[in-house]
Design a protein around this motif. Sequence first.
Motif, PDB file in Angstrom:
ATOM      1  N   GLY A 354       0.839  -1.190   0.000  1.00 10.05           N
ATOM      2  CA  GLY A 354       0.000   0.000   0.000  1.00 10.05           C
ATOM      3  C   GLY A 354       0.867   1.229   0.000  1.00 10.05           C
ATOM      4  O   GLY A 354       2.078   1.154   0.146  1.00 10.05           O
ATOM      5  N   PHE A 355       0.238   2.358  -0.159  1.00 12.24           N
ATOM      6  CA  PHE A 355       0.965   3.617  -0.128  1.00 12.24           C
ATOM      7  C   PHE A 355       0.014   4.709   0.333  1.00 12.24           C
ATOM      8  O   PHE A 355      -1.207   4.551   0.289  1.00 12.24           O
ATOM      9  CB  PHE A 355       1.563   3.952  -1.499  1.00 12.24           C
ATOM     10  N   PRO A 356       0.568   5.831   0.827  1.00 10.88           N
ATOM     11  CA  PRO A 356      -0.300   6.911   1.311  1.00 10.88           C
ATOM     12  C   PRO A 356      -1.219   7.441   0.222  1.00 10.88           C
ATOM     13  O   PRO A 356      -0.876   7.425  -0.970  1.00 10.88           O
ATOM     14  CB  PRO A 356       0.702   7.990   1.757  1.00 10.88           C
ATOM     15  N   ALA A 357      -2.369   7.920   0.624  1.00 14.45           N
ATOM     16  CA  ALA A 357      -3.345   8.414  -0.348  1.00 14.45           C
ATOM     17  C   ALA A 357      -2.787   9.547  -1.197  1.00 14.45           C
ATOM     18  O   ALA A 357      -3.117   9.659  -2.384  1.00 14.45           O
ATOM     19  CB  ALA A 357      -4.609   8.871   0.382  1.00 14.45           C
ATOM     20  N   PHE A 358      -1.907  10.388  -0.613  1.00 18.04           N
ATOM     21  CA  PHE A 358      -1.407  11.518  -1.404  1.00 18.04           C
ATOM     22  C   PHE A 358      -0.499  11.056  -2.539  1.00 18.04           C
ATOM     23  O   PHE A 358      -0.240  11.799  -3.467  1.00 18.04           O
ATOM     24  CB  PHE A 358      -0.691  12.544  -0.523  1.00 18.04           C
ATOM     25  N   VAL A 359      -0.016   9.814  -2.478  1.00 21.26           N
ATOM     26  CA  VAL A 359       0.817   9.290  -3.559  1.00 21.26           C
ATOM     27  C   VAL A 359      -0.017   9.024  -4.811  1.00 21.26           C
ATOM     28  O   VAL A 359       0.506   8.962  -5.925  1.00 21.26           O
ATOM     29  CB  VAL A 359       1.561   8.021  -3.095  1.00 21.26           C
TER      30      VAL A 359
END
Length: 781
Positions: A354-359
């Motif tokens: 997963g990755f942060p939403a802002f990415v």
Amino acid sequence: MVGSGFGGSVAAYRMASAGLSVVVLERGRAYAPGTFPRSPAEMGKAFWDPAEGLYGMFDVWSFDGCDSVVSSGLGGGSLIYANVLLRKDERWFVHEEPLPHGGHENWPVTRADLDPHYDAVEQMIGVTSYPLEHDAYSDTPKTRALQDAATELGLDFQLPPLAVSFAPSRGAAPGIGLPLVDGPYGNLHGVPRRTCRLCGECNLGCNDGAKNSLDHTYLAAARHHGADLRTLHDVRGIRPRRGGGYAVDYVTHQPSTGPRTITCDRLVLAAGTLGTTYLLLRSRAELPGLSNALGTRFSGNGDLLTFLLRAKDRTRTRTINASRGPVITSAIRLADTADGTRETGRGGYIEDGGFPAFVDWLVEGADVRSELGRAARFLVERLRAMLTGDTNLSAEIADLLGRGELSVSSLPLLGMGRDVPDGVLRLKDGKLDVEWHTETGEDYFERVRATMRRVSDVLGAEYAELPAWLAKRIVTVHPLGGAPMGRHPGEGVCDAYGEVFDHPGLFIADGAALPGAVGANPSLTIAALSDRMSTRMLERRPSPPKRSTTATKEVEFHMTVATGLVHDPSGELPSGPTPGPGERTSLSFTEEMRGFLSLGVADPRSGDVSSRTDGDRFSFELTIRIDDVSRFLAEPTHLARAEGWVDAPFCGGRRMVERGWFNLFAPGLSSDRREMRYRLWFTDAEGEPRTLSGWKDVHHGPATRLWLDTSTLFSRLLEGHVPEGEDEGATVLGAGTLHIRPMDLAATLKSFDTEGPRGLTAVARFGRFFVGELWDVYGPG
């Protein structure tokens, strides 16, 4: 302790909770929830390079064949790891497994050796699998996608244990963004925490405090028990101390200082695989006799990162939304030849990433081909609108921004497993260098990649790898080895308990001690090995030495770790609210009690408690330790630590107390009632956790009852390690009474001892308190 990651924090807690003096030197800073970097400006300073004035969390190493990302901060790798606490598979503790260039991979410990310590770590950190079936968390498409692929391919899918708080307290219902209840050892940072918000920011540090990182668990408990946690203390070398023990050379950052030294009787190295091995290599001349195995058995734990892009469900975009959820929620297990099945090759795990939403915005910005097409359409539509007089731009702007198809339909996959541990760490021009390549592990890596491609095909996605793989380079976040454990100095640097061969009192408690890849995420195994090491250290601790009345000029700090007190002539005091050990007086005494427990009985006062056979015997010998007499007398519960052993045939004989609590004259149910409470955690011979919960009922009555009340311990044996206040929900295995004999009381009175200033005064104050409490209860009125 050098370092505060999964090895150092566990050892610090175990030593401190046993009443021993502990100092933790951590090169990085502390990070409270809300202080982890997020903005571009903050991220630019989030890296570790003191020579360039950078004291951030991410430390990136680049070697020939691999790159590695490790952490710098109070809590070590737990600040940036992805929360997975899987146990090493039982059959993956291999013995005499041949390596391609000679030698064998051999684990001198077994799963059975570690299981009790796995249990202890899981209990302390608090683990739970992702609550996928709960309404608040059921909408996690990436987890469903990997589950669907595993089902279609017949692969072993699971929701692994995670060190994340999804519920506000243990046993409560999960909920997103709920206030978290502080644990039994308080809040190290004093900043409120809340449950997981599914923001995908675990690897950047959890600003909500939902991640049960080591600063919220083991380190908070260690400080509660008096451990001195010193941040921005960067260790540069170690050497033996004349007369025994070790000297540790370090500098401090912000404010910056020149070289300083601290000495200790026992030293635990837990600076991480790269940090610990680097320290040992740099200090090799000062530590003659180190094994030639130093620097060997390096591996990256089979780490491999790939991407599935533009997944489709038939002809439509498949929503995966990798930014929703913790970084990892699920895993596919690949069987191993060692499992004894038809599978061949080295095993491993494939986990959703997963990755942060802002990415998501960065991902969409990198989708050049879609971006160019949208821009061209926007220009055509603007020209048409100018000709027709249409002034509404909403639809055109929405189309220009796009539908986010790349970010919403893409999924990182994280692979790890039993790669070949044949890398070598060494010094090159005074700097750490790694000689390791993927060639010998090519079969393993190809097997993992092939499985990932199969998952990609099922999800209708494009399979992509990092550009570094074209050069057969990997990026590992799990470097292991370098100071491996072994059965003898010809095989390893340290023994199966982490003690360095031919260097008594020097221990290795991190990934450097692992003789091969864990296969699963290694954090839990490192912590369990440290817990096992700590048990051995406590069993073999020497008697406290006499404190020296002189201090050598060349040593600015003198510390006796684990067996004595800290003497700090420079005036630097331990961090946190706990007073410095030099300013307090400690007191200890030893107590022995004997009696019988009847199995199958729940109430120690029941008439069913009648067994008096040898098989029902139960006894203990405890040393009660009060770190600070003034604080002990001021606290209403008068809490001290209890350490020692219990002995019972039905528990397998004598068993060490792993954690123990003692309350002297804690308030009872009425003003004329007091309780002396005992709570002892231990593990029986079958590896089952047990709790002895006992109390002496001191209540108003004739003075003739004083001896009976203060010498009779009503006791219950509980299943599991049961915290204070949770007895009612626990399974009671047996009950009975234990007693102090008059001859044992005389031995107790002789055992009183103090450390620190004004010892006789402390004993007198303790005695006045004891007699005063008895007068309040049994006196007239």
